[in-house]
Design a protein around this motif. Structure first.
Motif, mmCIF file in Angstrom:
data_model
loop_
_atom_site.group_PDB
_atom_site.id
_atom_site.type_symbol
_atom_site.label_atom_id
_atom_site.label_comp_id
_atom_site.label_asym_id
_atom_site.label_seq_id
_atom_site.Cartn_x
_atom_site.Cartn_y
_atom_site.Cartn_z
ATOM 1 N N ASP A 96 47.582 44.521 40.046
ATOM 2 C CA ASP A 96 46.923 44.332 41.340
ATOM 3 C C ASP A 96 45.484 43.849 41.187
ATOM 4 O O ASP A 96 44.954 43.147 42.058
ATOM 5 N N ARG A 97 44.843 44.209 40.085
ATOM 6 C CA ARG A 97 43.452 43.800 39.876
ATOM 7 C C ARG A 97 43.335 42.294 39.631
ATOM 8 O O ARG A 97 42.259 41.716 39.831
ATOM 9 N N GLU A 98 44.430 41.667 39.211
ATOM 10 C CA GLU A 98 44.423 40.227 38.947
ATOM 11 C C GLU A 98 44.948 39.417 40.125
ATOM 12 O O GLU A 98 44.756 38.203 40.179
ATOM 13 N N ASN A 99 45.630 40.060 41.063
ATOM 14 C CA ASN A 99 46.255 39.341 42.168
ATOM 15 C C ASN A 99 45.228 38.887 43.195
ATOM 16 O O ASN A 99 44.175 39.514 43.360
ATOM 17 N N LEU A 100 45.574 37.807 43.888
ATOM 18 C CA LEU A 100 44.716 37.335 44.978
ATOM 19 C C LEU A 100 44.833 38.260 46.180
ATOM 20 O O LEU A 100 45.929 38.711 46.524
ATOM 21 N N GLU A 101 43.715 38.521 46.825
ATOM 22 C CA GLU A 101 43.739 39.300 48.059
ATOM 23 C C GLU A 101 44.401 38.483 49.167
ATOM 24 O O GLU A 101 44.312 37.257 49.195
ATOM 25 N N ILE A 160 50.912 33.220 37.994
ATOM 26 C CA ILE A 160 50.029 32.362 37.209
ATOM 27 C C ILE A 160 48.725 33.093 36.884
ATOM 28 O O ILE A 160 48.250 33.089 35.743
ATOM 29 N N ARG A 161 48.137 33.733 37.891
ATOM 30 C CA ARG A 161 46.859 34.424 37.690
ATOM 31 C C ARG A 161 46.967 35.523 36.636
ATOM 32 O O ARG A 161 46.035 35.736 35.856
ATOM 33 N N ASN A 162 48.088 36.214 36.583
ATOM 34 C CA ASN A 162 48.238 37.306 35.634
ATOM 35 C C ASN A 162 48.386 36.807 34.195
ATOM 36 O O ASN A 162 48.162 37.583 33.259
ATOM 37 N N PHE A 163 48.735 35.556 34.022
ATOM 38 C CA PHE A 163 48.766 34.976 32.673
ATOM 39 C C PHE A 163 47.386 34.473 32.242
ATOM 40 O O PHE A 163 47.224 34.074 31.084
ATOM 41 N N GLU A 181 39.144 28.518 41.089
ATOM 42 C CA GLU A 181 38.868 29.954 41.110
ATOM 43 C C GLU A 181 40.151 30.746 41.353
ATOM 44 O O GLU A 181 40.364 31.808 40.764
ATOM 45 N N ASN A 182 41.022 30.229 42.210
ATOM 46 C CA ASN A 182 42.270 30.916 42.531
ATOM 47 C C ASN A 182 43.205 31.045 41.328
ATOM 48 O O ASN A 182 44.077 31.914 41.308
ATOM 49 N N LEU A 183 43.017 30.196 40.319
ATOM 50 C CA LEU A 183 43.910 30.217 39.160
ATOM 51 C C LEU A 183 43.596 31.351 38.188
ATOM 52 O O LEU A 183 44.419 31.676 37.334
ATOM 53 N N ASN A 184 42.401 31.937 38.288
ATOM 54 C CA ASN A 184 42.030 33.050 37.397
ATOM 55 C C ASN A 184 42.134 32.620 35.930
ATOM 56 O O ASN A 184 42.709 33.313 35.079
#
Length: 275
Positions: free
Chosen positions: A179-184, A195-198, A220-223
């Protein structure tokens, strides 16, 4: 296909920068890299906080795509913290998208041959449709590359908004997502959150086309863990670590026409002589 001498130089400069990054951090690594070069390159442009964002300047026709392919292993060895490496490869147009996908998927093409050599042929290439329909843990390889257009990840693009929506085919990633890596304000089981979690490596082809506020928001959304730009015409805000000039291409027979370099005093003179 072997790297040309100027392409090897680009890779070596990348390796030198990554060593400085690994030892000193983003801003300090930038300063250290240029101090070692004996050059005052100016301030690092921290466009996307806490993400290294650097640029390689190579003239048109210099084989930027091959440089990018050869750079992935070099970058992933330093920045990737998990065994499944994810790369988001962004291109500015549908024509380049089609060509890049075709070449990376072709096992006999030099681009794919380079990737296979670096990752023991354990490579998967995804289109945007593949991400929406075929992305699951069983399909993942050591190296996973998704080739996408800039527009496909902009959240205001109605056709591609599915990237940000709940997707039942991603159910086996449920326990993987943090959840800490997911987009709000985005459904948990969405392609963008997977994708963000990778924490992907992001390659930006023709990166001068991706400098708007909307493009920065997309990045930024890609983390990302690392953003690697390639262009012949970088913007002032680009953090350039390598320059290849046209004469280097000429010496490698990459330019078939004569190269004439001239300086003019103003824009009007440039236009007049060009005509």
């Amino acid at each position: 296909m072997e790297l040309k001498s100027y392409q090897k130089k680009a890779i070596n400069d990348l390796k030198s920068y990554l060593e400085c990054l690994d030892n000193s951090g983003i801003v300090e690594g930038w300063d250290k890299y240029w101090q070692d070069m004996g050059v005052n390159a100016g301030k690092y442009h921290d466009k996307i906080k806490a993400v290294p964002n650097i640029c390689v300047k190579v003239p048109t026709g210099g084989g930027k795509t091959f440089i990018a392919c050869a750079s992935i292993k070099v970058i992933s060895d330093v920045v990737s913290k998990i065994d499944k490496i994810f790369v988001i490869w962004l291109v500015p147009s549908e024509a380049i998208l089609t060509q890049t996908l075709k070449n990376l998927k072709n096992p006999k093409h030099p681009y794919r041959e380079r990737l296979n050599a670096d990752f023991n042929s354990d490579v998967e290439i995804f289109s945007s449709n593949d991400l929406l329909t075929k992305l699951n843990k069983s399909n993942l390889k050591s190296l996973n590359i998704a080739v996408l257009s800039f527009a496909s990840l902009r959240i205001n693009n109605k056709e591609m908004r599915k990237m940000y929506q709940q997707n039942g085919s991603l159910l086996d990633f449920d326990s993987f997502l943090d959840d800490r890596e997911n987009l709000e304000d985005v459904e948990k089981l969405s392609v963008i959150n997977v994708i963000r979690n990778f924490k992907p490596i992001v390659i930006v082809d023709e990166s001068h086309n991706a400098k708007s506020n909307l493009s920065i928001e997309m990045l930024e959304n890609l983390n990302a863990s690392f953003i690697y730009e390639l262009t012949a015409t970088p913007k002032d805000s680009s953090n350039i670590i390598h320059y290849t000039n046209a004469m280097e291409l000429k010496q490698e027979n990459m330019v078939k026409l004569p190269v004439f370099l001239c300086n003019f005093v103003n824009v009007a003179s440039v236009i007049e002589n060009a005509i």
